[in-house]
Structure formats: C-alpha cells, structure tokens
Design a protein around this motif. Structure first.
Motif, PDB file in Angstrom:
ATOM      1  N   ALA A 111       9.970  -7.412 -10.477  1.00  9.28           N
ATOM      2  CA  ALA A 111      11.107  -7.110 -11.351  1.00  9.28           C
ATOM      3  C   ALA A 111      11.538  -8.343 -12.136  1.00  9.28           C
ATOM      4  CB  ALA A 111      12.276  -6.600 -10.522  1.00  9.28           C
ATOM      5  N   VAL A 112      12.063  -8.092 -13.324  1.00 15.52           N
ATOM      6  CA  VAL A 112      12.664  -9.136 -14.149  1.00 15.52           C
ATOM      7  C   VAL A 112      14.067  -8.661 -14.512  1.00 15.52           C
ATOM      8  CG1 VAL A 112      12.548 -10.416 -16.319  1.00 15.52           C
ATOM      9  CG2 VAL A 112      10.442  -9.835 -15.106  1.00 15.52           C
ATOM     10  N   LYS A 113      15.046  -9.528 -14.272  1.00 12.08           N
ATOM     11  CA  LYS A 113      16.436  -9.173 -14.566  1.00 12.08           C
ATOM     12  C   LYS A 113      17.047 -10.282 -15.408  1.00 12.08           C
ATOM     13  CE  LYS A 113      20.793  -7.878 -12.646  1.00 12.08           C
ATOM     14  NZ  LYS A 113      21.410  -6.982 -11.755  1.00 12.08           N
ATOM     15  N   SER A 114      17.855  -9.896 -16.370  1.00 11.62           N
ATOM     16  CA  SER A 114      18.578 -10.858 -17.191  1.00 11.62           C
ATOM     17  C   SER A 114      20.061 -10.770 -16.872  1.00 11.62           C
ATOM     18  CB  SER A 114      18.357 -10.574 -18.677  1.00 11.62           C
ATOM     19  OG  SER A 114      17.012 -10.756 -19.026  1.00 11.62           O
ATOM     20  N   ILE A 115      20.688 -11.937 -16.723  1.00 12.42           N
ATOM     21  CA  ILE A 115      22.121 -11.975 -16.491  1.00 12.42           C
ATOM     22  C   ILE A 115      22.738 -12.996 -17.441  1.00 12.42           C
ATOM     23  CG2 ILE A 115      21.990 -11.283 -14.058  1.00 12.42           C
ATOM     24  CD1 ILE A 115      22.453 -14.233 -13.324  1.00 12.42           C
ATOM     25  N   LYS A 116      24.007 -12.790 -17.744  1.00  9.94           N
ATOM     26  CA  LYS A 116      24.726 -13.694 -18.632  1.00  9.94           C
ATOM     27  C   LYS A 116      25.461 -14.722 -17.787  1.00  9.94           C
ATOM     28  CE  LYS A 116      27.898 -13.681 -22.516  1.00  9.94           C
ATOM     29  NZ  LYS A 116      28.719 -12.854 -23.398  1.00  9.94           N
ATOM     30  N   ILE A 146      12.448 -14.771  -5.148  1.00 10.12           N
ATOM     31  CA  ILE A 146      12.629 -15.251  -6.519  1.00 10.12           C
ATOM     32  C   ILE A 146      11.484 -16.203  -6.846  1.00 10.12           C
ATOM     33  CG2 ILE A 146      14.126 -16.562  -8.062  1.00 10.12           C
ATOM     34  CD1 ILE A 146      16.480 -15.640  -6.231  1.00 10.12           C
ATOM     35  N   SER A 147      10.730 -15.876  -7.911  1.00 12.48           N
ATOM     36  CA  SER A 147       9.598 -16.740  -8.260  1.00 12.48           C
ATOM     37  C   SER A 147       9.954 -17.769  -9.328  1.00 12.48           C
ATOM     38  CB  SER A 147       8.393 -15.914  -8.692  1.00 12.48           C
ATOM     39  OG  SER A 147       8.738 -15.039  -9.730  1.00 12.48           O
ATOM     40  N   ASN A 148      10.783 -17.407 -10.307  1.00 12.33           N
ATOM     41  CA  ASN A 148      11.235 -18.398 -11.280  1.00 12.33           C
ATOM     42  C   ASN A 148      12.414 -17.864 -12.077  1.00 12.33           C
ATOM     43  OD1 ASN A 148       9.579 -16.604 -12.764  1.00 12.33           O
ATOM     44  ND2 ASN A 148       9.279 -18.140 -14.338  1.00 12.33           N
ATOM     45  N   ILE A 149      13.132 -18.797 -12.705  1.00 20.16           N
ATOM     46  CA  ILE A 149      14.285 -18.475 -13.541  1.00 20.16           C
ATOM     47  C   ILE A 149      14.170 -19.303 -14.813  1.00 20.16           C
ATOM     48  CG2 ILE A 149      16.799 -18.542 -13.743  1.00 20.16           C
ATOM     49  CD1 ILE A 149      16.900 -18.402 -10.666  1.00 20.16           C
ATOM     50  N   ASN A 150      14.342 -18.642 -15.943  1.00 20.13           N
ATOM     51  CA  ASN A 150      14.364 -19.322 -17.231  1.00 20.13           C
ATOM     52  C   ASN A 150      15.762 -19.130 -17.819  1.00 20.13           C
ATOM     53  OD1 ASN A 150      11.676 -18.901 -16.481  1.00 20.13           O
ATOM     54  ND2 ASN A 150      10.998 -19.148 -18.560  1.00 20.13           N
ATOM     55  N   ILE A 151      16.353 -20.214 -18.307  1.00 20.27           N
ATOM     56  CA  ILE A 151      17.686 -20.178 -18.900  1.00 20.27           C
ATOM     57  C   ILE A 151      17.533 -20.361 -20.413  1.00 20.27           C
ATOM     58  CG2 ILE A 151      20.003 -21.182 -18.906  1.00 20.27           C
ATOM     59  CD1 ILE A 151      19.247 -20.201 -16.139  1.00 20.27           C
ATOM     60  N   TYR A 152      18.192 -19.474 -21.167  1.00 21.58           N
ATOM     61  CA  TYR A 152      18.119 -19.499 -22.629  1.00 21.58           C
ATOM     62  C   TYR A 152      19.520 -19.615 -23.220  1.00 21.58           C
ATOM     63  CZ  TYR A 152      13.476 -17.597 -21.795  1.00 21.58           C
ATOM     64  OH  TYR A 152      12.187 -17.406 -21.352  1.00 21.58           O
ATOM     65  N   ASN A 153      19.623 -20.319 -24.345  1.00 19.00           N
ATOM     66  CA  ASN A 153      20.886 -20.308 -25.074  1.00 19.00           C
ATOM     67  C   ASN A 153      20.927 -19.034 -25.914  1.00 19.00           C
ATOM     68  OD1 ASN A 153      19.355 -20.804 -27.423  1.00 19.00           O
ATOM     69  ND2 ASN A 153      19.881 -22.982 -27.473  1.00 19.00           N
ATOM     70  N   LEU A 154      22.016 -18.797 -26.626  1.00 20.64           N
ATOM     71  CA  LEU A 154      22.154 -17.558 -27.384  1.00 20.64           C
ATOM     72  C   LEU A 154      21.303 -17.522 -28.647  1.00 20.64           C
ATOM     73  CD1 LEU A 154      25.920 -16.681 -26.898  1.00 20.64           C
ATOM     74  CD2 LEU A 154      23.918 -15.893 -25.628  1.00 20.64           C
ATOM     75  N   ILE A 203      21.760 -17.019 -21.116  1.00 21.06           N
ATOM     76  CA  ILE A 203      21.111 -15.873 -20.497  1.00 21.06           C
ATOM     77  C   ILE A 203      20.090 -16.412 -19.494  1.00 21.06           C
ATOM     78  CG2 ILE A 203      19.652 -13.842 -20.860  1.00 21.06           C
ATOM     79  CD1 ILE A 203      22.409 -13.541 -22.129  1.00 21.06           C
ATOM     80  N   ALA A 204      20.155 -15.913 -18.267  1.00 17.66           N
ATOM     81  CA  ALA A 204      19.183 -16.292 -17.241  1.00 17.66           C
ATOM     82  C   ALA A 204      18.227 -15.120 -17.050  1.00 17.66           C
ATOM     83  CB  ALA A 204      19.879 -16.615 -15.931  1.00 17.66           C
ATOM     84  N   LYS A 205      16.939 -15.365 -17.218  1.00 17.42           N
ATOM     85  CA  LYS A 205      15.901 -14.364 -16.991  1.00 17.42           C
ATOM     86  C   LYS A 205      15.281 -14.676 -15.630  1.00 17.42           C
ATOM     87  CE  LYS A 205      11.624 -12.664 -19.005  1.00 17.42           C
ATOM     88  NZ  LYS A 205      10.632 -12.912 -20.052  1.00 17.42           N
ATOM     89  N   ILE A 206      15.482 -13.765 -14.674  1.00 14.59           N
ATOM     90  CA  ILE A 206      15.093 -14.003 -13.284  1.00 14.59           C
ATOM     91  C   ILE A 206      13.911 -13.119 -12.916  1.00 14.59           C
ATOM     92  CG2 ILE A 206      15.897 -13.941 -10.894  1.00 14.59           C
ATOM     93  CD1 ILE A 206      18.789 -13.959 -12.411  1.00 14.59           C
ATOM     94  N   GLN A 207      12.844 -13.726 -12.421  1.00 14.45           N
ATOM     95  CA  GLN A 207      11.671 -12.991 -11.940  1.00 14.45           C
ATOM     96  C   GLN A 207      11.748 -12.971 -10.423  1.00 14.45           C
ATOM     97  OE1 GLN A 207       8.446 -12.460 -13.971  1.00 14.45           O
ATOM     98  NE2 GLN A 207       7.781 -11.179 -12.293  1.00 14.45           N
TER      99      GLN A 207
END
Length: 71
Positions: A62-67, A17-25, A54-58
């Motif tokens: 690959a990049v994956k988004s999870i709620k 895992i290189s980084n995670i960005n957390i976003y509001n709706l 929403i968490a955008k995980i690198q």
C-alpha cells in the motif's frame, strides 16, 4: 485533518513501513526516510521550513499520502 506540529509525527501501520518521501506543495521531494523494518516510525521534519508538506508512505503493498503541517 492534520495537526500542526514542530517537526515530529508518529505513524503506525499494519504493514512494515519500507520508505517515506516528503514533498513540498510544488511537488519537489525535500526529504526521503528509509523504513526501519517496523510498522511504526517517527517522521522528523524539524530541519525543514515552516509550511505544508505531503508525506508519501509505502507500507507493504500500500501507498498512503498524508498532509503534514510544520509550524
């Protein structure tokens, strides 16, 4: 389906895992978490307000988004 939690989620990936960005709706970035050169990481959003995120995980290429749902 995401499970509500009190601010901590545990992730495991095949790649590092290189980084995670957390976003509001609204699409605003509310938190950024640097990777730890591991394929597992704990996301701690306990300081954020209750709600959906929403968490955008690198991980690797690959990049994956999870709620995330914080109670």
């Amino acid at each position: 389906m995401p499970k509500p939690n009190n601010g901590r989620s545990y992730l495991n990936f095949k790649e590092l895992i290189s980084n995670i960005n957390i976003y509001n709706l609204l699409g605003q970035e509310v938190k950024q978490i640097a990777g730890n050169n591991s394929n597992s990481l704990t996301i701690d959003i306990s300081e954020l307000s209750a709600g959906n995120y929403i968490a955008k995980i690198q991980a690797g290429k690959a990049v994956k988004s999870i709620k995330l749902i914080k109670q």
